[in-house]
Motif scaffolding. Structure first.
Motif, PDB file in Angstrom:
ATOM      1  N   ASP A  54      -6.084 -45.979 -43.662  1.00  0.00           N
ATOM      2  CA  ASP A  54      -5.866 -47.239 -42.949  1.00  0.00           C
ATOM      3  C   ASP A  54      -4.717 -48.045 -43.551  1.00  0.00           C
ATOM      4  O   ASP A  54      -4.122 -48.879 -42.882  1.00  0.00           O
ATOM      5  N   LYS A  55      -4.416 -47.782 -44.823  1.00  0.00           N
ATOM      6  CA  LYS A  55      -3.303 -48.468 -45.495  1.00  0.00           C
ATOM      7  C   LYS A  55      -2.029 -47.616 -45.475  1.00  0.00           C
ATOM      8  O   LYS A  55      -1.047 -47.966 -46.106  1.00  0.00           O
ATOM      9  N   GLY A  56      -2.105 -46.467 -44.780  1.00  0.00           N
ATOM     10  CA  GLY A  56      -0.947 -45.587 -44.712  1.00  0.00           C
ATOM     11  C   GLY A  56      -0.721 -44.793 -45.988  1.00  0.00           C
ATOM     12  O   GLY A  56       0.353 -44.245 -46.209  1.00  0.00           O
ATOM     13  N   GLU A  57      -1.750 -44.707 -46.826  1.00  0.00           N
ATOM     14  CA  GLU A  57      -1.631 -43.983 -48.093  1.00  0.00           C
ATOM     15  C   GLU A  57      -2.184 -42.568 -47.947  1.00  0.00           C
ATOM     16  O   GLU A  57      -3.023 -42.309 -47.086  1.00  0.00           O
ATOM     17  N   LEU A  58      -1.712 -41.684 -48.816  1.00  0.00           N
ATOM     18  CA  LEU A  58      -2.260 -40.337 -48.857  1.00  0.00           C
ATOM     19  C   LEU A  58      -3.641 -40.378 -49.497  1.00  0.00           C
ATOM     20  O   LEU A  58      -3.887 -41.159 -50.414  1.00  0.00           O
ATOM     21  N   VAL A  59      -4.524 -39.538 -49.008  1.00  0.00           N
ATOM     22  CA  VAL A  59      -5.848 -39.426 -49.608  1.00  0.00           C
ATOM     23  C   VAL A  59      -5.669 -38.732 -50.960  1.00  0.00           C
ATOM     24  O   VAL A  59      -5.020 -37.690 -51.046  1.00  0.00           O
ATOM     25  N   PRO A  60      -6.216 -39.309 -52.034  1.00  0.00           N
ATOM     26  CA  PRO A  60      -6.027 -38.701 -53.361  1.00  0.00           C
ATOM     27  C   PRO A  60      -6.649 -37.307 -53.460  1.00  0.00           C
ATOM     28  O   PRO A  60      -7.617 -36.990 -52.756  1.00  0.00           O
ATOM     29  N   ASP A  61      -6.102 -36.508 -54.364  1.00  0.00           N
ATOM     30  CA  ASP A  61      -6.581 -35.139 -54.558  1.00  0.00           C
ATOM     31  C   ASP A  61      -8.080 -35.075 -54.794  1.00  0.00           C
ATOM     32  O   ASP A  61      -8.763 -34.202 -54.251  1.00  0.00           O
ATOM     33  N   GLU A  62      -8.605 -35.975 -55.602  1.00  0.00           N
ATOM     34  CA  GLU A  62     -10.026 -35.931 -55.941  1.00  0.00           C
ATOM     35  C   GLU A  62     -10.897 -35.993 -54.687  1.00  0.00           C
ATOM     36  O   GLU A  62     -11.855 -35.235 -54.543  1.00  0.00           O
ATOM     37  N   ALA A  95      -8.532 -27.110 -58.635  1.00  0.00           N
ATOM     38  CA  ALA A  95      -9.791 -27.558 -58.040  1.00  0.00           C
ATOM     39  C   ALA A  95     -10.388 -26.460 -57.154  1.00  0.00           C
ATOM     40  O   ALA A  95     -11.597 -26.208 -57.194  1.00  0.00           O
ATOM     41  N   LEU A  96      -9.546 -25.792 -56.356  1.00  0.00           N
ATOM     42  CA  LEU A  96     -10.033 -24.711 -55.497  1.00  0.00           C
ATOM     43  C   LEU A  96     -10.576 -23.560 -56.339  1.00  0.00           C
ATOM     44  O   LEU A  96     -11.638 -23.005 -56.031  1.00  0.00           O
ATOM     45  N   ASP A  97      -9.874 -23.216 -57.413  1.00  0.00           N
ATOM     46  CA  ASP A  97     -10.365 -22.158 -58.307  1.00  0.00           C
ATOM     47  C   ASP A  97     -11.763 -22.498 -58.820  1.00  0.00           C
ATOM     48  O   ASP A  97     -12.656 -21.637 -58.824  1.00  0.00           O
TER      49      ASP A  97
END
Length: 190
Positions: A54-62, A95-97
Motif C-alpha cells: 500500500d506504500k509502494g514498497e517491496l515486500v521484505p524477504d522475510e 531461505a528456500l534451501d
C-alpha cells in the motif's frame, strides 16, 4: 517434480510454468499470485504484505519467505510444484534451501529461460499495450531487466554449480519451447 523457472521479465516464465504444470500434473506457483491471493483473502500474511504494498514498497524477504513456505506446505504441492518468481536473490536461495530441507523435498531442477534484451523489451511493450499496463513503460521495463541482471541472474550460477540448471532458449514457438524444456527435464531427472 519440484522445479524453479527463472529468467528475465518477458521471457515467458508464466506461460511455460502453466504448460509444465499441466504436463506434469503439479501446481504452478507464482509469488505474485500468492501475494494477490493472500491480500484478496485478507489472510494474516496478506494483511502484513499490504502494509508494504500500500506504500509502494517491496515486500521484505522475510515475509516473502513465509508466504512461499506456507504455499509449498499446501496439499496440492505435496507431489511437486513449479515455483515462478522466487527466489530472486541470494538471501531467498538460502531461505528456500532451508524450507526444502525442513519439508524434506529436494529441488529437482531449475529451468532458466533466456532471450535477447531487445526481444524482451518488445514482448513487454506488447504485453503492456494489450493489458493496458501503464506501469510497463520502457524505462520501468529497462529497470526491471537491470535488477534481474544484478540480483537474480547470478543465482543461475549457484544452481549450475549444484548441477540443477537446465538452460533453454526462450525465443520461438511456445509449444516448441515447452517440448525443449520437457525433453531436457526428462533427460536430467530420469
Amino acid at each position: 517434480m519440484r522445479l524453479l523457472i527463472m529468467g528475465p521479465q518477458g521471457v515467458g516464465k508464466g506461460t511455460q510454468a502453466a504448460k509444465l504444470a499441466e504436463h506434469y500434473g503439479i501446481p504452478a506457483i507464482s509469488t505474485g499470485d500468492i501475494f494477490r491471493y493472500n491480500i484478496k483473502n485478507k489472510t494474516e500474511l496478506g494483511l502484513e504484505a499490504m502494509s508494504y504494498t500500500d506504500k509502494g514498497e517491496l515486500v521484505p524477504d522475510e515475509l516473502t519467505n513465509k508466504i512461499v513456505k506456507d504455499r509449498l506446505a499446501m496439499d496440492d504441492a505435496k507431489n511437486g510444484w513449479i515455483l515462478d518468481g522466487y527466489p530472486r536473490n541470494a538471501s531467498q536461495v538460502e531461505a528456500l534451501d532451508a524450507m526444502l530441507a525442513e519439508l524434506d523435498t529436494p529441488l529437482d531442477a531449475v529451468v532458466a529461460l533466456d532471450a535477447d534484451r531487445d526481444v524482451l523489451m518488445e514482448r513487454m511493450a506488447k504485453r503492456a499495450a494489450e493489458q493496458g499496463r501503464a506501469d510497463d513503460t520502457p524505462e520501468v521495463i529497462a529497470k526491471r531487466l537491470e535488477t534481474y541482471a544484478q540480483e537474480t541472474a547470478p543465482l543461475l550460477d549457484t544452481y549450475g554449480e549444484r548441477g540443477l540448471l537446465v538452460a533453454i532458449d526462450g525465443v520461438g514457438e511456445i509449444d516448441a519451447i515447452q517440448a525443449d524444456i520437457v525433453a531436457a527435464l526428462d533427460a536430467k531427472v530420469a
